[in-house]
Design a protein around this motif. Structure first.
Motif, short mmCIF file in Angstrom:
data_model
loop_
_atom_site.label_atom_id
_atom_site.label_comp_id
_atom_site.label_asym_id
_atom_site.label_seq_id
_atom_site.Cartn_x
_atom_site.Cartn_y
_atom_site.Cartn_z
N HIS A 262 12.40 -36.68 42.72
CA HIS A 262 12.94 -35.53 43.54
C HIS A 262 14.27 -34.88 43.23
O HIS A 262 14.40 -33.66 43.05
CB HIS A 262 13.22 -36.31 44.95
N MET A 263 15.42 -35.78 42.47
CA MET A 263 16.39 -35.21 42.01
C MET A 263 16.13 -34.32 40.83
O MET A 263 16.71 -33.07 40.76
CB MET A 263 17.40 -36.03 41.91
N ASN A 264 15.12 -34.88 40.13
CA ASN A 264 15.07 -34.29 38.94
C ASN A 264 14.53 -32.63 39.03
O ASN A 264 14.91 -31.75 38.35
CB ASN A 264 14.05 -34.96 38.02
N ALA A 265 13.58 -32.67 40.22
CA ALA A 265 13.01 -31.33 40.49
C ALA A 265 13.97 -30.45 41.03
O ALA A 265 14.03 -29.25 40.62
CB ALA A 265 11.84 -31.54 41.41
N ILE A 266 14.90 -30.84 41.86
CA ILE A 266 15.99 -30.05 42.26
C ILE A 266 16.68 -29.73 41.28
O ILE A 266 17.29 -28.43 41.09
CB ILE A 266 16.86 -30.67 43.40
N MET A 267 17.31 -30.42 40.51
CA MET A 267 18.17 -30.15 39.32
C MET A 267 17.46 -28.98 38.55
O MET A 267 18.34 -28.05 37.91
CB MET A 267 18.43 -31.36 38.38
N LEU A 268 16.16 -29.03 38.18
CA LEU A 268 15.75 -28.02 37.40
C LEU A 268 15.58 -26.81 38.06
O LEU A 268 15.91 -25.88 37.46
CB LEU A 268 14.17 -28.41 37.14
N ARG A 269 15.40 -26.77 39.30
CA ARG A 269 15.64 -25.49 40.09
C ARG A 269 16.81 -24.89 40.08
O ARG A 269 17.17 -23.63 40.16
CB ARG A 269 15.12 -25.81 41.54
N ASN A 270 17.86 -25.83 39.95
CA ASN A 270 19.34 -25.18 39.94
C ASN A 270 19.94 -24.88 38.51
O ASN A 270 21.00 -24.74 38.21
CB ASN A 270 20.38 -26.62 40.63
N GLY A 271 19.03 -25.17 37.72
CA GLY A 271 19.18 -24.60 36.26
C GLY A 271 19.48 -25.65 35.40
O GLY A 271 20.42 -25.57 34.09
N LEU A 272 19.79 -27.00 35.40
CA LEU A 272 19.85 -28.07 34.56
C LEU A 272 18.64 -28.87 34.11
O LEU A 272 17.92 -29.42 35.04
CB LEU A 272 20.75 -29.00 35.04
#
Length: 455
Positions: free
Chosen positions: A403-413
């Motif tokens: 879940h965090m990985n998906a949000i991180m990707l959305r946030n540009g990292l």
């Protein structure tokens, strides 16, 4: 995600089987297609910019648009685009690189053998260890000990040495003769009231007990990463390597240091072996050796390992092993230029300096409700996520990390979760502002995840 017919994403789904991917989920969701790179950043086909917090796959030391590596490959392509090293043949880039690597080695080494990936290198090392035991008249001395959560590749032999369940499931692995001892993760494996040094002692005792149970005369080698990478960025506890090496020396067992991720500056020293005073008999190298601009790998072996192998090849008449592209002239030329850049720009010192900033920043997250541990060394680190106490039973292992990985990707990292450990391994060229960007996006992502969980 709805895929447009004939789009790049749709064609990928139609024709491309991906590694480390759920194939059926990929059919539904499609890929993120990366189009270009610039320094520590990459851009997708829609033009969105990401900071590459994983250096691709732990591997791009000099960034994603280093013209000197492109020019080195071009020059070599024009001069000699391919040649092999079978049957007494060689070429200048392979010779120059072998000399360079032997000169850089953290302990005296004798020879370099070229392969194409870390997996191939470790697979070949196991063959060479078996070959050497036969040469010494010790055909029973063939077993190798690895560690749970260690990562050494994905070929049949190297995946067997890897200590991760998903590299074994449905592949009929591991093969016989590959054993796994305790993972040296103090935060997870340490017992209540047990000090870090006492835990290191227990790890060494666990290894020695396995050797005694199997029969010391049957154990040929122990393979390990100085710092575990894909197993979750596990930093060895204090005194661990000193005690492990004591056990190996006692039973005359070879030490194989897998430097595929740690090598060429990642830990803030040129090799992880220097960071932890490890004195290996064999060293595996790949990834940052060419900054992954060209598929390339190698291993070094000391005279103790080399001499019996050379004698056995003389007895048989040939060393019956090698790869068409092993020591490829273009890859060797890129590796030489890449190592020049690392040295000329003092990127190992940059890894130590920027790494200190990264580790300090990650340590600040330990007070966050979703973070159980922050760990790392140099420019490699991890945050271990934990579920809120009241909801721990809701979260299967890996769910929070995914879940965090998906949000991180959305946030540009760009990061990578190993179960619930979020990994950080940016290029060695990162600046202080790049590190600050990684930490800022991580902070926002943790808060976003906490917000989503509270709803």
């Amino acid at each position: 995600m709805e895929l447009r017919p004939n789009s790049t994403e749709a064609r990928d789904v139609a024709y491309h089987l991906h590694g480390y991917t759920n194939a059926r989920a990929h059919e539904e969701n499609g890929p993120l297609v990366i189009d270009r790179g610039d320094g520590a950043h990459v851009f997708d086909t829609a033009g969105k910019r990401y900071i590459e917090g994983m250096a691709g796959l732990w591997s791009v030391a000099v960034g994603f648009n280093e013209k000197r590596l492109i020019d080195a490959a071009h020059r070599q392509m024009q001069r000699l685009p391919f040649y092999h090293n079978f049957s007494h043949r060689s070429h200048r880039p392979a010779i120059d690189l072998a000399e360079k690597l032997i000169g850089m080695a953290p302990v005296p080494m004798s020879k370099v053998f070229y392969t194409n990936s870390g997996s191939e290198a470790n697979d070949t090392i196991l063959k060479m260890v078996w070959y050497r035991s036969n040469a010494l008249g010790k055909p029973e001395k063939k077993k190798v000990i690895s560690r749970l959560r260690g990562y050494h590749g994905v070929t049949i032999a190297s995946a067997s040495m890897t200590g991760l369940p998903n590299n074994h499931r449905s592949f009929d692995l591991p093969i016989d003769g590959v054993l796994h001892t305790i993972c040296p993760h103090y935060w997870r494996e340490g017992r209540e009231g047990e000090s870090e040094e006492a835990f290191a002692t227990r790890c060494a005792e666990d290894l020695e007990a396995m050797i005694e149970a199997e029969g010391p005369e049957t154990i040929a080698a122990f393979i390990a990463e100085p710092v575990m990478g894909a197993g979750g960025v596990v930093v060895p506890p204090a005194t661990y390597w000193q005690k492990i090496q004591g056990v190996l020396s006692k039973y005359d067992i070879l030490l194989i240091a897998d430097e595929v991720i740690c090598g060429f500056g990642r830990t803030g020293r040129m090799f992880g072996c220097l960071t932890y005073d490890i004195r290996p008999d064999i060293m595996t190298m790949s990834k940052q050796i060419t900054s992954s601009y060209f598929p390339f790998s190698a291993f070094m072996l000391n005279e103790k390992v080399y001499a019996p192998i050379a004698d056995e090849s003389a007895r048989i008449g040939v060393l019956g092993h090698g790869y068409t592209a092993g020591g490829h002239p273009v890859g060797a030329a890129v590796a030489l230029e890449n190592l020049k850049i690392i040295e000329e720009r003092d990127l190992v010192a940059n890894a130590a300096e920027r790494g200190a900033e990264l580790q300090a920043g990650l340590a600040e997250f330990i007070d966050h409700a979703l973070v159980g541990e922050a760990r790392g060394v140099g420019l490699i680190g991890a945050l271990e996520l934990v579920a809120p106490d009241s909801r721990a039973e809701e979260f299967a292992p890996g769910r929070l990390g995914t879940h965090m990985n998906a949000i991180m990707l959305r946030n540009g990292l760009m990061s990578r979760n190993m179960m619930d450990a979020m990994a950080f391994c940016p290029p060695l060229i990162v600046t202080a502002s790049d590190v600050a960007e990684i930490l800022d996006v991580t902070r926002r992502t943790l808060d976003d995840l906490a917000g989503e969980l509270s709803r």
